[in-house]
Design a protein around this motif. Structure first.
Motif, PDB file in Angstrom:
ATOM      1  N   TYR A   1       6.590   5.327   5.419  1.00  0.00           N
ATOM      2  CA  TYR A   1       6.480   5.935   4.099  1.00  0.00           C
ATOM      3  C   TYR A   1       7.827   6.521   3.659  1.00  0.00           C
TER       4      TYR A   1
ATOM      5  N   PHE B   1       1.948   6.597  -6.252  1.00  0.00           N
ATOM      6  CA  PHE B   1       1.347   7.018  -7.516  1.00  0.00           C
ATOM      7  C   PHE B   1       0.190   7.996  -7.310  1.00  0.00           C
ATOM      8  N   HIS B   2      -0.269   8.126  -6.074  1.00  0.00           N
ATOM      9  CA  HIS B   2      -1.349   9.067  -5.773  1.00  0.00           C
ATOM     10  C   HIS B   2      -0.854  10.251  -4.947  1.00  0.00           C
ATOM     11  N   ASP B   3       0.440  10.295  -4.702  1.00  0.00           N
ATOM     12  CA  ASP B   3       1.031  11.360  -3.898  1.00  0.00           C
ATOM     13  C   ASP B   3       1.534  12.458  -4.826  1.00  0.00           C
ATOM     14  N   SER B   4       0.838  13.580  -4.836  1.00  0.00           N
ATOM     15  CA  SER B   4       1.217  14.686  -5.723  1.00  0.00           C
ATOM     16  C   SER B   4       2.592  15.253  -5.358  1.00  0.00           C
TER      17      SER B   4
ATOM     18  N   GLY C   1       5.164  13.128  -6.965  1.00  0.00           N
ATOM     19  CA  GLY C   1       5.271  13.427  -8.395  1.00  0.00           C
ATOM     20  C   GLY C   1       6.095  14.673  -8.655  1.00  0.00           C
TER      21      GLY C   1
ATOM     22  N   ALA D   1       1.905   1.754  -3.539  1.00  0.00           N
ATOM     23  CA  ALA D   1       0.770   2.210  -4.339  1.00  0.00           C
ATOM     24  C   ALA D   1       0.459   3.671  -4.054  1.00  0.00           C
ATOM     25  N   ALA D   2       0.685   4.086  -2.802  1.00  0.00           N
ATOM     26  CA  ALA D   2       0.410   5.477  -2.438  1.00  0.00           C
ATOM     27  C   ALA D   2       1.316   6.451  -3.158  1.00  0.00           C
TER      28      ALA D   2
ATOM     29  N   GLN E   1       0.818  -1.217   0.000  1.00  0.00           N
ATOM     30  CA  GLN E   1       0.000   0.000   0.000  1.00  0.00           C
ATOM     31  C   GLN E   1       0.851   1.267   0.000  1.00  0.00           C
TER      32      GLN E   1
END
Length: 272
Positions: free
Chosen positions: A241, A37-40, A43, A34-35, A31
């Motif tokens: 994390y 790819f959703h963490d701006s 990016g 996977a997080a 998880q």
């Protein structure tokens, strides 16, 4: 010293481990990954990391190459020049960061003073507080610190090139530019590739200069993956994390290293 912390970081990355609540440790499988790819913020950090690596390495290489070519010429204070060129390299990163932060100061910085006296700017620029100037400003600081490594390594490579090659090229009427691209660069390619590999690893993992000069700001404009990982660990105490970010960065750098090594081996086979 290296292997055990590395294994510990990899083992910690699938866990939710926040030091504020150490009793609540949960195994999350993938998880955390996977997080990413959703963490701006991640990016943004990836983009800045790429710009940081490419920008710093290119600047250091070009300045180091030019410096090595100059130091390879004969002049009466050559020995002193070769010694002085090491000053940026041996200066601790903390001192380098503080020095450049003071130089970039928007009120009393010497860079603004010089540019204003030359008439290039009419108002002082807050270099480290601007969204578009902060990251390039730090790149220049790290370029100054790291270009002597390129200069010394390339200079050592230049001294291994036999002068007979240049003499034969002069007999054939080759220009200086032709000799540089046909003799100097091809024979320096193993040194250049090895030096680029080492500096890429160091620059990719460095964050101390960024942390001291801007702390990642303004906003997220100077965030890189190593800095983001550090802040996650020691600011929010989210070690799970933070470990995931560190592992992701290790994988990226590892792939770069593999591609470099393959390129170096191909180059050596071609030269042999």
């Amino acid at each position: 010293i290296v292997l055990l912390p590395l294994l510990y970081t990899i083992g910690l990355s699938p866990f939710e481990y926040i030091l504020w609540t150490p009793q609540d440790i949960h195994f999350l499988w993938f998880q955390n990954y996977a997080a990413l790819f959703h963490d701006s913020t991640f990016g943004v950090s990836v983009v800045h990391t790429v710009l940081w690596i490419v920008g710093v390495i290119v600047l250091q290489f070009l300045l180091g190459l030019a410096t090595a070519l100059l130091l390879n010429r004969q002049f009466f204070w050559q020995g002193i020049a070769r010694s002085l060129i090491l000053i940026p390299w041996i200066t601790p990163s903390v001192i380098t960061a503080l020095m450049w932060r003071w130089m970039y100061d928007g009120n009393t910085g010497v860079i603004n003073e010089i540019l204003a006296s030359l008439g290039i700017i009419h108002t002082f620029i807050p270099w480290l507080a601007g969204a578009t100037t902060a990251l390039p400003s730090i790149m220049v600081a790290l370029m100054w610190q790291g270009f002597p490594f390129f200069a010394i390594m390339i200079l050592a490579g230049l001294q291994t090139i036999r002068p007979e090659y240049y003499e034969a090229a002069e007999v054939d009427g080759a220009s200086s530019l032709r000799k540089f691209f046909s003799i100097t660069l091809p024979l320096l390619s193993p040194v250049i590739l090895t030096t680029l590999l080492l500096r890429t690893i160091w620059v990719a993992n460095s964050f101390d200069v960024i942390f001291i000069m801007t702390g990642g700001g303004p906003g997220y404009t100077t965030y890189t993956i190593p800095l983001y990982s550090y802040l996650q660990a020691y600011k929010t105490l989210n070690f799970g994390y933070a470990s995931t970010l560190a592992v992701a960065m290790t994988v990226v750098v590892g792939l770069i290293v593999v591609m470099y090594v393959i390129r170096i081996l191909k180059t050596e086979d071609t030269l042999s």
